[in-house]
Design an enzyme around this catalytic site. Sequence first.
Site, mmCIF file in Angstrom:
data_model
loop_
_atom_site.group_PDB
_atom_site.id
_atom_site.type_symbol
_atom_site.label_atom_id
_atom_site.label_comp_id
_atom_site.label_asym_id
_atom_site.label_seq_id
_atom_site.Cartn_x
_atom_site.Cartn_y
_atom_site.Cartn_z
ATOM 1 N N SER A 102 -146.352 61.344 59.013
ATOM 2 C CA SER A 102 -145.289 62.078 58.337
ATOM 3 C C SER A 102 -145.654 63.563 58.263
ATOM 4 C CB SER A 102 -145.051 61.456 56.957
ATOM 5 O OG SER A 102 -143.834 61.877 56.409
ATOM 6 N N HIS A 104 -140.668 53.927 58.036
ATOM 7 C CA HIS A 104 -141.330 55.224 58.150
ATOM 8 C C HIS A 104 -142.770 55.006 58.576
ATOM 9 C CE1 HIS A 104 -141.932 59.433 57.483
ATOM 10 N NE2 HIS A 104 -142.710 59.282 56.426
ATOM 11 N N ASP A 126 -136.444 55.341 61.685
ATOM 12 C CA ASP A 126 -137.157 56.063 60.616
ATOM 13 C C ASP A 126 -136.168 56.882 59.786
ATOM 14 O OD1 ASP A 126 -138.779 57.884 59.113
ATOM 15 O OD2 ASP A 126 -140.383 57.626 60.561
#
Length: 530
Positions: free
Chosen positions: A242, A499, A469
């Site tokens: 991320s 995610h 995602d």
Amino acid sequence: MPISATARPRTARRAALLAVTAVLLAAGCSDGDGDTATPSRQSGTGVPPSLLTQKPAWAPCPPPSPAEGGGDAPSPLPGGTAWECAFLQTPLDWSRPEGETIELALIRARARDSSRRIGSLVFNFGGPGGSGVTGLPGFAEKFEALRGRYDLVSFDPRGVGRSDPVECATDKELDAYYALDFSPDDQAEERVLSDAQKKYAAGCEKDAGGALAHVGTESAARDLDLMRQVLGDRKLHYFGISYGTELGGVYAHLFPKNVGRAVFDAVVDPDAGVEDGALGQAKGFQLALDNFAQDCVDRGDECALPGGSVAEIEAGITRLLTALDKKPIAGIRERRLTQTQATNGIAQALYSKEFWPYLEQGLDAADGGDGALLLALSDSMNGRGQNGSYSNIQAANTAINCVDFKERYTLGQTRERLTAFREASPVFGDFMGWSLANCSHWPVPGRWDHPDVSAPGAAPVLVIGTTGDPATPFEGARAMAKALGKGVGVELTFEGEGHGAYNSGNACVKKAVDGYLLDGKVPASGTVCK
């Protein structure tokens, strides 16, 4: 704070433990083996030798601090390996490396096979604002294969957790702040929100003082290179998830020759500024909600939510949120569930397909007047523990993003952009749109429109995008691979939900990642895992 442009994507998330909830977990060439080296001065001009040659005092890890979220000290790993913690001294201001220093909290677990040890593998689990010191033990079982040849290492970046944390308000003040209407319907509500954001920013400045200007991603990337040298590694082997991919990209740009084996998973689009990033997230969360609703339709009577189509199910969710805007419902103890907190809770549950049952249960309960589960999910988003104390994840998130990004939107400029956000997502559009104003009152200026991640000459970086995602839309992986440069960015697609791909359990993704990190085998760019 609610999902927002300043609440950039993160993966290390933990939901509150309540009687009505379950525990949720938030998230070409090789350098050869035995990758160790004598520290050098490559971190920056004029770095004092005392910093380059420091020896962290590794010791058993204490329980997490309140800013890290509290809890128990991490349990030993399989086989009895204990976690070790230490502090790294680093310059507060990298333009004055011989000046004041700050401490960064580190954690590590030593490699199982010291005779075949490659080096350290440094993790950043996202945020920005997520504590790596608490995140790594939480995810460690997923990385046990990698511990065969690496010391697993993570850290609390500057401004986060135990690393001089930015804190902006008391727990009681944060309860009130997160219950506010973050999608105002008229000018009076806009003023309330703007005044609250101004007070919040002032609290951050009062707490952090001059350090607030030095919590950005470029400073964190320079910290990484100092960490590499202090750990004794010739190259930085890195696993970013991320926001960790943004940090990794900035590191690769600054120190391309120091990049070792690196993996970027759940990739932030490096070409996106605040507005494009927020709009992309609105679309991403809407896509994830569509997929959740379609799953509900496919299960027919097994699904507790009313409606025989995606549109009907989402219409019911919209009706619930509209009703909560007018009248919050019972939540946890004396706290009530507001529209903002319900939207937050829905978004939190969309981070992983494993959370979909909790979302279904929470929506069904809220429709009957019980908002406890959605409020617990929202608390997880905001870092609120069962005892009512908050970690500093959201304060650090805001501080880092506001010092990174230049954009400062007025209420009027924000209002003008709402139509595009509402078209992108009927459920999340207003919240994501209004988030553009989150840095309007920030006391220090931002640095860039978007980060430069070009890294000519760097070793290959494996860049993984997941088609479903919600927080870092799939397109960001392709943009990152292209921006890193030809021969550097190696794109891999995971056709799935959630995610992050590596922790999904997909065998194809795991094989590709482990093959690169452990054996230096770079998969073909364009590989697709299903």
